[in-house]
Design an enzyme around this catalytic site. Structure first.
Site, PDB file in Angstrom:
ATOM      1  N   ALA A   1       0.784  -1.237   0.000  1.00 42.42           N
ATOM      2  CA  ALA A   1       0.000   0.000   0.000  1.00 42.42           C
ATOM      3  C   ALA A   1       0.824   1.300   0.000  1.00 42.42           C
ATOM      4  CB  ALA A   1      -0.992  -0.024   1.148  1.00 42.42           C
TER       5      ALA A   1
ATOM      6  N   ASP B   1      -4.186  -2.247   3.881  1.00 41.65           N
ATOM      7  CA  ASP B   1      -4.334  -1.469   2.636  1.00 41.65           C
ATOM      8  C   ASP B   1      -5.304  -0.306   2.793  1.00 41.65           C
ATOM      9  OD1 ASP B   1      -2.975  -3.884   1.443  1.00 41.65           O
ATOM     10  OD2 ASP B   1      -3.227  -2.545  -0.277  1.00 41.65           O
TER      11      ASP B   1
HETATM   12  O1  MRU Z   1      -1.241  -7.091  -3.357  1.00 44.57           O
HETATM   13  P1  MRU Z   1      -0.134  -6.463  -2.549  1.00 44.57           P
HETATM   14  O2  MRU Z   1       1.118  -7.272  -2.551  1.00 44.57           O
HETATM   15  O3  MRU Z   1       0.075  -5.025  -2.912  1.00 44.57           O
HETATM   16  O4  MRU Z   1      -0.703  -6.502  -1.052  1.00 44.57           O
HETATM   17  C1  MRU Z   1       0.085  -5.982  -0.022  1.00 44.57           C
HETATM   18  C2  MRU Z   1      -0.550  -6.122   1.310  1.00 44.57           C
HETATM   19  O5  MRU Z   1      -1.638  -6.622   1.444  1.00 44.57           O
HETATM   20  C3  MRU Z   1       0.166  -5.520   2.475  1.00 44.57           C
HETATM   21  O6  MRU Z   1      -0.138  -6.202   3.652  1.00 44.57           O
HETATM   22  C4  MRU Z   1      -0.280  -4.061   2.647  1.00 44.57           C
HETATM   23  O7  MRU Z   1      -0.268  -3.395   1.433  1.00 44.57           O
HETATM   24  C5  MRU Z   1       0.571  -3.339   3.623  1.00 44.57           C
HETATM   25  S1  MRU Z   1       2.201  -3.091   3.007  1.00 44.57           S
HETATM   26  C6  MRU Z   1       3.059  -2.233   4.180  1.00 44.57           C
END
Ligand code: MRU
Length: 339
Positions: A46, A236
């Site tokens: 995110a 997110d």
């Molecule tokens: O699909 P992604 O790899 O972007 O998903 C990432 C996540 O779900 C993380 O847990 C979230 O973005 C937090 S990252 C600090």
């Protein structure tokens, strides 16, 4: 290691599709290329999705040769392209909105295109600095919650590849390791993109933090065997009441932790909190192509014509979350609305 940086009119991304086999930076030169890079998961997580969106807008302005009067409309379509690429991460919506004042008619009437370029770059660089220092502070606040010899279960990747600097949940793990707490990490592989297996394992190895990789469905058995002391995940998007969108699989993990009376922590900077959204019921959930489930490294894993369902985030209700670890401190779900 920088997951993304500005290099003289071009954005360079460490291609997360190729990790851990190859460390290759790809060049991104336009808003459309940035939207594609986001959709293709070359950059992800995110906070970094937000930073990529911000540099996407900068690329838009740096390559703009039209009339200044058309810019409000053009900015609107840039935002749409970028937002559609990864709709769940609130950091992206927020990052794009940081540029809104630049495109107000009052600002445009008194600002040249070259000034707009500099101002946009200033905003994007500022966001990078803010996210990096937020991670540092999350790490400091969160580290205090980690008991000596704590066995931590984590999902997806929340490290430097996902958030600038040390990361969020993984930043806390790093700080606890630096504090010589003898921690141990259970890493869920995180199907279908394997962010846990490919990225978190890679980051933990580099920092020499002890860990073991598990397939996602092992989690329940780990709880039964009393092999988990706490769960630490990222987010997110977090609604006003604390309902939290995160990588698919977070919700069942929270239920397991609740059932087994194990603390379940969500680590996220304030840029992930959407204060105007009452609860998690209508958070947009990104659904990705069926092929991601039906194939593995390009090889079919299901009979032809099989249909798959591939939502990549889920919503964990606030009451299942023990506490939120943010850059300003640690809060229970009931404290979130007042923040
Ligand atoms: O699909 P992604 O790899 O972007 O998903 C990432 C996540 O779900 C993380 O847990 C979230 O973005 C937090 S990252 C600090």
């Amino acid at each position: 290691m920088k997951p993304i940086y500005w290099d003289n009119g071009i954005v360079k991304l460490l291609d997360q599709r190729l990790l851990p086999d190859k460390e290759v930076y790809v060049e991104v030169k336009s808003v459309k290329e940035m939207a594609n890079a986001l959709r293709e998961m070359r950059i992800r997580g995110a906070p970094n999705v937000g930073i990529a969106g911000a540099y996407g807008i900068v690329l838009g302005i740096w390559n703009y040769f039209g009339s200044v009067g058309d810019l409000p409309e053009v900015y609107h379509s840039w935002c749409e392209w970028l937002q559609k690429a990864r709709p769940t991460a609130y950091n992206l919506a927020r990052a794009l909105s940081l540029f809104r004042p630049l495109f107000q008619p009052e600002n445009l009437s008194s600002t040249s295109l070259s000034e707009l370029k500099e101002q946009s770059l200033y905003i994007a660089h500022g966001l990078v600095q803010a996210e990096e220092s937020a991670c540092e502070r999350i790490g400091t606040h969160g580290e205090r919650l980690i008991p000596p010899r704590g066995r931590i279960l984590t999902l997806c990747n929340t490290g430097s590849l996902a958030a600038y600097g040390i990361g969020t949940a993984l930043g806390i793990i790093r700080k606890a390791h630096q504090a010589r707490k003898n921690i141990f990490v259970w890493v869920m592989e995180t199907r279908p993109w394997l962010q846990g297996a490919r990225l978190t394992a890679w980051e933990l190895q580099q920092d020499k933090i002890p860990f073991r990789l598990i397939v996602d469905s092992v989690a329940g058995q780990l709880f039964r065997e009393k092999q988990v002391d706490l769960v630490l995940v990222g987010a997110d998007r977090i609604a006003h009441n604390g309902d939290t969108a995160n990588k698919i699989g977070t919700y069942p993990l929270a239920i397991l932790a609740h059932y087994h009376d194990i603390p379940f922590y969500v680590a996220a900077p304030r840029s992930t909190f959407e204060t105007t959204r009452h609860d998690g019921s209508h958070i947009p959930i990104e659904e990705r192509p069926e092929e991601e489930v039906l194939t593995f490294h390009g090889i079919a894993v299901a009979p032809p014509q099989t249909r798959a369902y591939n939502p990549v985030f889920d919503i964990t209700p606030a009451y299942l979350i023990t506490a939120f670890i943010t850059d300003t401190g640690v809060y229970s779900p009931s404290q979130i609305p007042a923040l």
